[in-house]
Each structure stands twice: as structure tokens, then as C-alpha cells.
Design a protein around this motif. Structure first.
Motif, PDB file in Angstrom:
ATOM      1  N   SER A  41      -2.460   8.565   1.191  1.00  0.00           N
ATOM      2  CA  SER A  41      -2.164   8.398   2.616  1.00  0.00           C
ATOM      3  C   SER A  41      -2.671   7.041   3.116  1.00  0.00           C
ATOM      4  O   SER A  41      -1.998   6.386   3.919  1.00  0.00           O
ATOM      5  CB  SER A  41      -2.758   9.539   3.437  1.00  0.00           C
ATOM      6  N   LYS A  42      -3.823   6.596   2.630  1.00  0.00           N
ATOM      7  CA  LYS A  42      -4.334   5.276   3.014  1.00  0.00           C
ATOM      8  C   LYS A  42      -3.419   4.170   2.493  1.00  0.00           C
ATOM      9  O   LYS A  42      -3.115   3.214   3.208  1.00  0.00           O
ATOM     10  CB  LYS A  42      -5.755   5.063   2.486  1.00  0.00           C
ATOM     11  N   GLU A  43      -2.988   4.301   1.231  1.00  0.00           N
ATOM     12  CA  GLU A  43      -2.098   3.293   0.653  1.00  0.00           C
ATOM     13  C   GLU A  43      -0.762   3.266   1.380  1.00  0.00           C
ATOM     14  O   GLU A  43      -0.208   2.191   1.625  1.00  0.00           O
ATOM     15  CB  GLU A  43      -1.876   3.571  -0.834  1.00  0.00           C
ATOM     16  N   LEU A  44      -0.246   4.427   1.750  1.00  0.00           N
ATOM     17  CA  LEU A  44       1.013   4.491   2.479  1.00  0.00           C
ATOM     18  C   LEU A  44       0.882   3.821   3.842  1.00  0.00           C
ATOM     19  O   LEU A  44       1.754   3.040   4.243  1.00  0.00           O
ATOM     20  CB  LEU A  44       1.469   5.936   2.643  1.00  0.00           C
ATOM     21  N   ALA A  45      -0.202   4.093   4.538  1.00  0.00           N
ATOM     22  CA  ALA A  45      -0.426   3.470   5.841  1.00  0.00           C
ATOM     23  C   ALA A  45      -0.525   1.952   5.703  1.00  0.00           C
ATOM     24  O   ALA A  45       0.035   1.206   6.516  1.00  0.00           O
ATOM     25  CB  ALA A  45      -1.697   4.030   6.481  1.00  0.00           C
ATOM     26  N   GLU A  46      -1.204   1.485   4.675  1.00  0.00           N
ATOM     27  CA  GLU A  46      -1.338   0.041   4.447  1.00  0.00           C
ATOM     28  C   GLU A  46       0.011  -0.593   4.124  1.00  0.00           C
ATOM     29  O   GLU A  46       0.349  -1.659   4.644  1.00  0.00           O
ATOM     30  CB  GLU A  46      -2.329  -0.212   3.308  1.00  0.00           C
ATOM     31  N   GLN A  72       2.962   0.552   4.991  1.00  0.00           N
ATOM     32  CA  GLN A  72       3.773   0.573   6.214  1.00  0.00           C
ATOM     33  C   GLN A  72       3.367  -0.556   7.151  1.00  0.00           C
ATOM     34  O   GLN A  72       4.214  -1.199   7.761  1.00  0.00           O
ATOM     35  CB  GLN A  72       3.652   1.927   6.906  1.00  0.00           C
ATOM     36  N   ARG A  73       2.066  -0.803   7.266  1.00  0.00           N
ATOM     37  CA  ARG A  73       1.580  -1.891   8.122  1.00  0.00           C
ATOM     38  C   ARG A  73       2.077  -3.239   7.594  1.00  0.00           C
ATOM     39  O   ARG A  73       2.578  -4.073   8.346  1.00  0.00           O
ATOM     40  CB  ARG A  73       0.051  -1.884   8.190  1.00  0.00           C
ATOM     41  N   ARG A  92       5.814  -3.604   8.329  1.00  0.00           N
ATOM     42  CA  ARG A  92       6.066  -3.963   9.741  1.00  0.00           C
ATOM     43  C   ARG A  92       5.751  -5.433   9.990  1.00  0.00           C
ATOM     44  O   ARG A  92       6.509  -6.133  10.665  1.00  0.00           O
ATOM     45  CB  ARG A  92       5.246  -3.077  10.668  1.00  0.00           C
ATOM     46  N   GLU A 118      -5.845  11.697  -0.094  1.00  0.00           N
ATOM     47  CA  GLU A 118      -6.434  10.774   0.876  1.00  0.00           C
ATOM     48  C   GLU A 118      -6.132   9.323   0.494  1.00  0.00           C
ATOM     49  O   GLU A 118      -5.752   8.518   1.347  1.00  0.00           O
ATOM     50  CB  GLU A 118      -7.944  10.999   0.955  1.00  0.00           C
TER      51      GLU A 118
END
Length: 99
Positions: A33-38, A40-41, A44, A30
Motif C-alpha cells: 500500500s505504501k509503494e502504491l501510494a508512492e 500514484q504520487r 500525478r 502495508e
């Protein structure tokens, strides 16, 4: 008798250990996945902030400023809508190139 007690204690210990390990693994998944999403954001956002537009976009911006200074607001508004479309197209194109 001692072997039986040891075997039971070992089984209890291992089941507790497996449960704890499973929970730790789920928490780690978990968090990753949060760190990856951050990340990626952030990536971008950094890409979008570094986009270089074409000379045509900058010329249109200067033309809009000149039209506003000459108080030709309707014509400036027409150019502004065209400019927004052009910027969006170029932004999308640059982002696709960077990926």
C-alpha cells in the motif's frame, strides 16, 4: 505416547507458523500500500509536469511580460489572475483526459 507428543509439537509448530505467516502477510500488505501510494504520487507529478497548455495561455504569459516591461503593473496583475484561473482549468482538464 509418541503420537501424542508429535501431535502437540505439530500443533505448536503450525500455530507459530500461522502467526508468523499472518504477520508477514500484514507487513507485505502495508508495504504494497505504501509503494502504491508512492507510485500514484509520482505518476500525478509526472503528468502535471508534462501538461501542455494552450496557445492562449502562452500568449497571456507573453502579454504579461510585455506589460511588466512597460511598467503597467495593475493591468499585468489583472491578466495574471485570469491566467492562473485558465491554467488551473486546463490542468484539471488535461488530468481528467489522462485518467
Amino acid at each position: 505416547m509418541q503420537f501424542y507428543e508429535f501431535s502437540q509439537a505439530w500443533d505448536t509448530f503450525m500455530s507459530d507458523y500461522e502467526a508468523t505467516a499472518y504477520l508477514s502477510l500484514e507487513k507485505l500488505k502495508e508495504r504494497h500500500s505504501k509503494e502504491l501510494a508512492e507510485l500514484q504520487r509520482e505518476y500525478r507529478e509526472s503528468i502535471e509536469s508534462k501538461i501542455k497548455f494552450s496557445k492562449k495561455v502562452y500568449d497571456l504569459k507573453r502579454r504579461i511580460d510585455a506589460l511588466i516591461n512597460m511598467r503597467q503593473y495593475e493591468e499585468a496583475d489583472k491578466y495574471k489572475t485570469f491566467l492562473a484561473k485558465l491554467e488551473a482549468e486546463e490542468r484539471d482538464q488535461r488530468i481528467k483526459e489522462l485518467k
